[in-house]
Write a protein that holds these residues in place. Structure first.
Motif, mmCIF file in Angstrom:
data_model
loop_
_atom_site.group_PDB
_atom_site.id
_atom_site.type_symbol
_atom_site.label_atom_id
_atom_site.label_comp_id
_atom_site.label_asym_id
_atom_site.label_seq_id
_atom_site.Cartn_x
_atom_site.Cartn_y
_atom_site.Cartn_z
ATOM 1 N N PHE A 141 -10.228 -7.002 6.309
ATOM 2 C CA PHE A 141 -10.030 -6.414 4.988
ATOM 3 C C PHE A 141 -9.644 -4.939 5.087
ATOM 4 O O PHE A 141 -8.808 -4.457 4.329
ATOM 5 C CB PHE A 141 -11.278 -6.587 4.124
ATOM 6 N N LYS A 142 -10.234 -4.243 6.020
ATOM 7 C CA LYS A 142 -9.898 -2.830 6.229
ATOM 8 C C LYS A 142 -8.434 -2.688 6.646
ATOM 9 O O LYS A 142 -7.711 -1.823 6.135
ATOM 10 C CB LYS A 142 -10.824 -2.235 7.293
ATOM 11 N N ALA A 143 -7.972 -3.556 7.549
ATOM 12 C CA ALA A 143 -6.577 -3.516 7.992
ATOM 13 C C ALA A 143 -5.624 -3.915 6.865
ATOM 14 O O ALA A 143 -4.554 -3.308 6.701
ATOM 15 C CB ALA A 143 -6.389 -4.428 9.200
ATOM 16 N N MET A 144 -6.015 -4.924 6.071
ATOM 17 C CA MET A 144 -5.171 -5.338 4.947
ATOM 18 C C MET A 144 -5.068 -4.223 3.909
ATOM 19 O O MET A 144 -3.991 -3.961 3.362
ATOM 20 C CB MET A 144 -5.730 -6.607 4.297
ATOM 21 N N GLN A 145 -6.195 -3.566 3.639
ATOM 22 C CA GLN A 145 -6.184 -2.480 2.672
ATOM 23 C C GLN A 145 -5.338 -1.313 3.169
ATOM 24 O O GLN A 145 -4.585 -0.716 2.396
ATOM 25 C CB GLN A 145 -7.606 -2.026 2.360
ATOM 26 N N ALA A 146 -5.420 -0.992 4.455
ATOM 27 C CA ALA A 146 -4.601 0.086 5.024
ATOM 28 C C ALA A 146 -3.117 -0.255 4.915
ATOM 29 O O ALA A 146 -2.298 0.608 4.573
ATOM 30 C CB ALA A 146 -4.991 0.338 6.475
ATOM 31 N N ALA A 147 -2.748 -1.511 5.173
ATOM 32 C CA ALA A 147 -1.351 -1.928 5.042
ATOM 33 C C ALA A 147 -0.898 -1.840 3.586
ATOM 34 O O ALA A 147 0.228 -1.412 3.298
ATOM 35 C CB ALA A 147 -1.177 -3.345 5.573
ATOM 36 N N TYR A 148 -1.771 -2.229 2.666
ATOM 37 C CA TYR A 148 -1.425 -2.162 1.241
ATOM 38 C C TYR A 148 -1.281 -0.708 0.779
ATOM 39 O O TYR A 148 -0.380 -0.388 0.005
ATOM 40 C CB TYR A 148 -2.484 -2.896 0.407
ATOM 41 N N ILE A 149 -2.131 0.167 1.278
ATOM 42 C CA ILE A 149 -2.025 1.588 0.927
ATOM 43 C C ILE A 149 -0.712 2.163 1.439
ATOM 44 O O ILE A 149 -0.026 2.918 0.737
ATOM 45 C CB ILE A 149 -3.243 2.371 1.459
ATOM 46 N N ARG A 150 -0.316 1.793 2.677
ATOM 47 C CA ARG A 150 0.975 2.256 3.206
ATOM 48 C C ARG A 150 2.121 1.760 2.331
ATOM 49 O O ARG A 150 3.097 2.470 2.099
ATOM 50 C CB ARG A 150 1.152 1.806 4.654
ATOM 51 N N MET A 152 1.919 1.133 -0.902
ATOM 52 C CA MET A 152 1.861 1.891 -2.151
ATOM 53 C C MET A 152 2.421 3.309 -1.988
ATOM 54 O O MET A 152 2.895 3.897 -2.952
ATOM 55 C CB MET A 152 0.417 1.975 -2.660
ATOM 56 N N GLN A 153 2.361 3.851 -0.768
ATOM 57 C CA GLN A 153 2.883 5.193 -0.524
ATOM 58 C C GLN A 153 4.406 5.225 -0.431
ATOM 59 O O GLN A 153 4.995 6.292 -0.440
ATOM 60 C CB GLN A 153 2.276 5.759 0.763
ATOM 61 N N ASN A 154 5.032 4.061 -0.364
ATOM 62 C CA ASN A 154 6.489 3.986 -0.335
ATOM 63 C C ASN A 154 7.019 4.407 -1.705
ATOM 64 O O ASN A 154 6.665 3.813 -2.723
ATOM 65 C CB ASN A 154 6.921 2.556 -0.007
ATOM 66 N N ILE A 172 5.594 -9.262 -3.232
ATOM 67 C CA ILE A 172 5.903 -8.188 -2.289
ATOM 68 C C ILE A 172 6.913 -8.723 -1.288
ATOM 69 O O ILE A 172 6.658 -9.735 -0.626
ATOM 70 C CB ILE A 172 4.629 -7.696 -1.569
ATOM 71 N N THR A 173 8.057 -8.053 -1.191
ATOM 72 C CA THR A 173 9.118 -8.491 -0.290
ATOM 73 C C THR A 173 9.337 -7.529 0.871
ATOM 74 O O THR A 173 10.274 -7.695 1.632
ATOM 75 C CB THR A 173 10.443 -8.661 -1.057
ATOM 76 N N SER A 174 8.475 -6.553 1.014
ATOM 77 C CA SER A 174 8.608 -5.567 2.085
ATOM 78 C C SER A 174 8.466 -6.234 3.453
ATOM 79 O O SER A 174 7.452 -6.872 3.747
ATOM 80 C CB SER A 174 7.539 -4.481 1.935
ATOM 81 N N ARG A 175 9.490 -6.099 4.273
ATOM 82 C CA ARG A 175 9.452 -6.681 5.613
ATOM 83 C C ARG A 175 8.354 -6.028 6.455
ATOM 84 O O ARG A 175 7.654 -6.693 7.200
ATOM 85 C CB ARG A 175 10.817 -6.517 6.289
ATOM 86 N N ARG A 176 8.184 -4.716 6.323
ATOM 87 C CA ARG A 176 7.152 -4.011 7.092
ATOM 88 C C ARG A 176 5.754 -4.510 6.714
ATOM 89 O O ARG A 176 4.912 -4.725 7.572
ATOM 90 C CB ARG A 176 7.262 -2.514 6.856
ATOM 91 N N PHE A 177 5.520 -4.706 5.406
ATOM 92 C CA PHE A 177 4.220 -5.213 4.960
ATOM 93 C C PHE A 177 3.983 -6.613 5.515
ATOM 94 O O PHE A 177 2.894 -6.932 5.988
ATOM 95 C CB PHE A 177 4.157 -5.213 3.433
#
Length: 195
Positions: A141-150, A152-154, A172-177
């Motif tokens: 969950f911590k890793a998922m939240q960090a990815a989601y925050i990144r 949101m910063q886009n 969400i269609t972001s390839r990086r996400f």
């Protein structure tokens, strides 16, 4: 017969208006064919993620009635069958993360050796125990939240476009996400401390 360990079968991100934002499905070990394939179809995983929304709602109401604050970590939401279990986490903005764990999804011999299902070396080191302890999913969950925050910063990502008040919203269609979700799902084994 080889010993198996829990693995992630599906990662889901659900918007604050209960709309699906992202679903990643992972292959699990099938001992009958000695191969890796998804445990359920994408539609079945989508329905499973939707079924967790009622549990999120019930637990939120229970916390509100007791006057206790939400920790965000809802832990085990429900056991689907003898093989699958759904775990949940809700952010303070109402976005929900759901992890569906296949309790027999990975061969213990390759997981303990640090080898992924594709045969490549993995940085995660697993344990040979069976089952999950309280808090094993916190790192996910911590890793998922960090990815989601990144995400949101886009500056080009518009969260209101993905969780509108009316209508279904966009996924969400972001390839990086998507790549970050794939890394989380493939890298997790019981006992791992960071992803």
């Amino acid at each position: 017969m080889s010993t198996t360990l829990p693995s992630i079968a599906c990662l889901g991100v659900i918007g604050r208006n209960n709309n699906p934002l992202h679903i990643s499905i992972f292959n699990s070990y099938d001992p009958s064919t000695n191969s890796f394939r998804p445990v359920r179809t994408p539609l079945q995983f989508s329905l499973l993620l939707s079924s967790t929304l009622d549990i999120f709602e019930l637990r939120s109401r229970a916390h509100a009635a007791q006057g206790t604050g939400l920790t965000g970590d809802f832990g085990l939401l429900h056991a689907v069958d003898e093989k699958l279990a759904a775990y949940g986490f809700e952010t303070n903005t109402g976005v929900k993360f759901v992890v569906v764990v296949d309790m027999r999804g990975r061969r213990a011999s390759t997981a303990a050796a640090g080898v992924g299902e594709d045969g490549k070396k993995s940085s995660a080191v697993g344990t040979t125990g069976v089952g999950l302890r309280e808090g094993e999913m916190r790192v996910v969950f911590k890793a998922m939240q960090a990815a989601y925050i990144r995400l949101m910063q886009n500056p080009f990502y518009d969260p209101d476009e993905h969780s509108p008040l009316t209508g279904p919203g966009k996924k969400i269609t972001s390839r990086r996400f998507g790549e970050e979700m794939r890394k989380i799902g493939e890298g997790w084994v019981p006992g791992v401390t960071s992803l």
